[in-house]
Design a protein around this motif. Sequence first.
Motif, short mmCIF file in Angstrom:
data_model
loop_
_atom_site.label_atom_id
_atom_site.label_comp_id
_atom_site.label_asym_id
_atom_site.label_seq_id
_atom_site.Cartn_x
_atom_site.Cartn_y
_atom_site.Cartn_z
N THR A 109 12.15 -0.41 -4.38
CA THR A 109 11.14 -0.65 -3.34
C THR A 109 11.73 -0.48 -1.95
O THR A 109 11.13 0.18 -1.09
N GLY B 227 0.81 -1.20 0.00
CA GLY B 227 0.00 0.00 0.00
C GLY B 227 0.85 1.25 0.00
O GLY B 227 2.06 1.21 -0.24
N SER B 228 0.20 2.35 0.29
CA SER B 228 0.89 3.64 0.33
C SER B 228 1.84 3.67 1.52
O SER B 228 1.72 2.85 2.45
N PRO B 229 2.79 4.61 1.54
CA PRO B 229 3.66 4.71 2.71
C PRO B 229 2.88 4.88 4.02
O PRO B 229 3.25 4.31 5.04
N GLU B 230 1.78 5.62 3.98
CA GLU B 230 0.96 5.80 5.17
C GLU B 230 0.36 4.48 5.62
O GLU B 230 0.34 4.17 6.82
N THR B 231 -0.15 3.71 4.68
CA THR B 231 -0.76 2.42 5.00
C THR B 231 0.26 1.46 5.58
O THR B 231 0.00 0.81 6.61
N ARG C 296 7.94 7.81 8.87
CA ARG C 296 6.57 7.88 9.39
C ARG C 296 6.41 7.01 10.63
O ARG C 296 5.74 7.40 11.59
N GLU D 294 10.39 6.64 2.81
CA GLU D 294 9.01 7.08 2.98
C GLU D 294 8.28 6.44 4.17
O GLU D 294 7.43 7.08 4.77
N VAL D 295 8.62 5.21 4.49
CA VAL D 295 7.88 4.50 5.54
C VAL D 295 8.55 4.65 6.90
O VAL D 295 7.90 5.02 7.89
#
Length: 80
Positions: A61, A24-28, A72, A68-69
């Motif tokens: 990836t 999923g997205s970095p937020e997910t 967060r 990105e992950v």
Amino acid sequence: MFANLRQLSNPANLGGYLAQNLVGSPETVARRLQDYIDLGFNYLVVSNATYGVPQAVRHQTIRLFAEEVIPRVREMAPAA
């Protein structure tokens, strides 16, 4: 095993597979990782060595994951 892989070639059958993976997205993905941290996990091993995926794609990836992950997740986790 091959029967299971054949089933996974149909996107309608991916629900369980996706639920077991960080997709999923970095937020997910960060939210999913935080769920594991909230359960008490303090050590996670991430592998993107999916058979058949070109090395350049795997490298991109894991770079995106790091850029990105991880930031967060660090923002979400309580300070130690």
